[in-house]
Design an enzyme around this catalytic site. Sequence first.
Site, PDB file in Angstrom:
ATOM      1  N   CYS A 169       0.334  -0.637   5.238  1.00 15.29           N
ATOM      2  CA  CYS A 169      -0.809  -0.718   4.320  1.00 15.29           C
ATOM      3  C   CYS A 169      -0.751   0.227   3.135  1.00 15.29           C
ATOM      4  O   CYS A 169      -0.678  -0.202   1.982  1.00 15.29           O
ATOM      5  CB  CYS A 169      -2.100  -0.459   5.084  1.00 15.29           C
ATOM      6  SG  CYS A 169      -2.351  -1.473   6.555  1.00 15.29           S
TER       7      CYS A 169
ATOM      8  N   HIS B 129      -7.565   3.168   1.282  1.00 15.57           N
ATOM      9  CA  HIS B 129      -6.450   3.636   2.112  1.00 15.57           C
ATOM     10  C   HIS B 129      -5.384   4.383   1.319  1.00 15.57           C
ATOM     11  O   HIS B 129      -4.190   4.271   1.591  1.00 15.57           O
ATOM     12  CB  HIS B 129      -5.800   2.462   2.864  1.00 15.57           C
ATOM     13  CG  HIS B 129      -5.122   2.921   4.123  1.00 15.57           C
ATOM     14  ND1 HIS B 129      -4.365   2.075   4.919  1.00 15.57           N
ATOM     15  CD2 HIS B 129      -5.084   4.126   4.741  1.00 15.57           C
ATOM     16  CE1 HIS B 129      -3.882   2.744   5.954  1.00 15.57           C
ATOM     17  NE2 HIS B 129      -4.305   3.999   5.862  1.00 15.57           N
TER      18      HIS B 129
END
Length: 476
Positions: A105, A161
């Site tokens: 990610c 993130h």
Amino acid sequence: MSSTSTHDLSRRAFGGAVGATAAAAAIGTAAPAAADSAKPAPERDFRAATGRRSRRPNVLFVLADDLGWADLSSYGSPHIRTPNLDHLARQGVRFTDAYSGSATCSPTRFSLYTGRYPGRTRGGLAEPIADRSAGLEPTHPTLASLLRESGYETALIGKWHCGYLPDYSPTRSGWDEFFGNFGGALEYYSKLAGDGSHDLYEGDAEYRDLRYYTRILTERASEYVLRDRGRGHDARPWLLNLNFTTPHWPWIAEGDEEQSAEITRRIKAGDRRALWHEDGGSIEKYRQMVEDLDRSVGKVLDALRRSGQEQDTLVFFSSDNGGERFSHNWPLAGNKASLQEGGIRVPNIVRWPARIDGGQVSRVPVFTPDWTATLLELAGTRPHPAYPLDGVSLAGYLLRGERPPVRDLFWRVRGERALRRGDWKYYRGRSGRDQLFDLAGDIREQADKAAVDPARLADLRAAWERTNATLLPYPG
């Protein structure tokens, strides 16, 4: 046609430089959308047209989370139906050989926001970020900060993130607005992260909404594109990064409130593995989540149409890495976290009705940092000279009929390495054995050509080593 073939992509004739001069360029009217069909559009020779005037595009960049390459029906899924994304593909260009910037990610998000390999920055070395010790430094130029300097409004809705407060945030890295979660995963109803902290924010302030997360993000994105910004060439263009967490674990579809309550209970009891949902999920649940993602994207695209900005908005859809657990990756080998094709090859769709004809398929290899370079060119801005890009702009290929870029695609994660040049891929997995695959006839990476073509293997390995020498080393 092989992936190394040159395609004359259909485009609206650009009539000169891309970017700030686009308003004076003569371009063509949009072709009618192709008839709806669940089947992928055939590869074809691309067409050019001339006609109406253009402005710098709005940009809607939609990123799914852990969506596999073959999880859309337009990419071959046998059981998942994604009519909205399939229709988007028929209205634009569907890339068959598109890749994420990394296999997990946060490194891919670093590569999108910076246009550079994740290993250029300390925060990008985390695969993925799992604590508060690293993030995207606010001093580093980003896609958002550079577009904002050139006059764009910027917003990020959904999963960030790339670091945690107080040091890291989208609003510290070029986005005017942020609504979403900072971490890698959250429970879809309670918004709890794995450590039990609340992880839904508006700007840098906590925000409370206990409805299903995908629904909240869809509403927020729709509201953003429907804002009244004026019309025509005087309207200020905008960038919206819409980062869904769907279909990332935990495996909770809208309406699964009992399952949500159980996972929330476990998180509050101190079970730090609860969000991984290792005892839950199924192929059927995964199908529900992906089909909900498709409906959600469809609602945002409908809002875009109702806003009157559809023609002049460049829409991207992709995933941050390959699929996981319940994803349909066939025929690719590997999945998320691996540099095999299943870990990094992703669906990639591009639509710009004012400039690109629909119903097209491209087999040109591209990866996440290329879209950063492309968007900067289209916005008429340049990267910061102290932070050169690793991606290359595809604007000439997409819009001016130029040959597609010929270069190597490079990846590095702990314990694995890969480089693609044309149809050939050099790969070293955790076994430490160098392998060579001809992806034109072996997309599944099963026929290792290392022994029969050692010179090519040595050449690609040396190219990987040269690039790797320019990156930051992993911490010990």
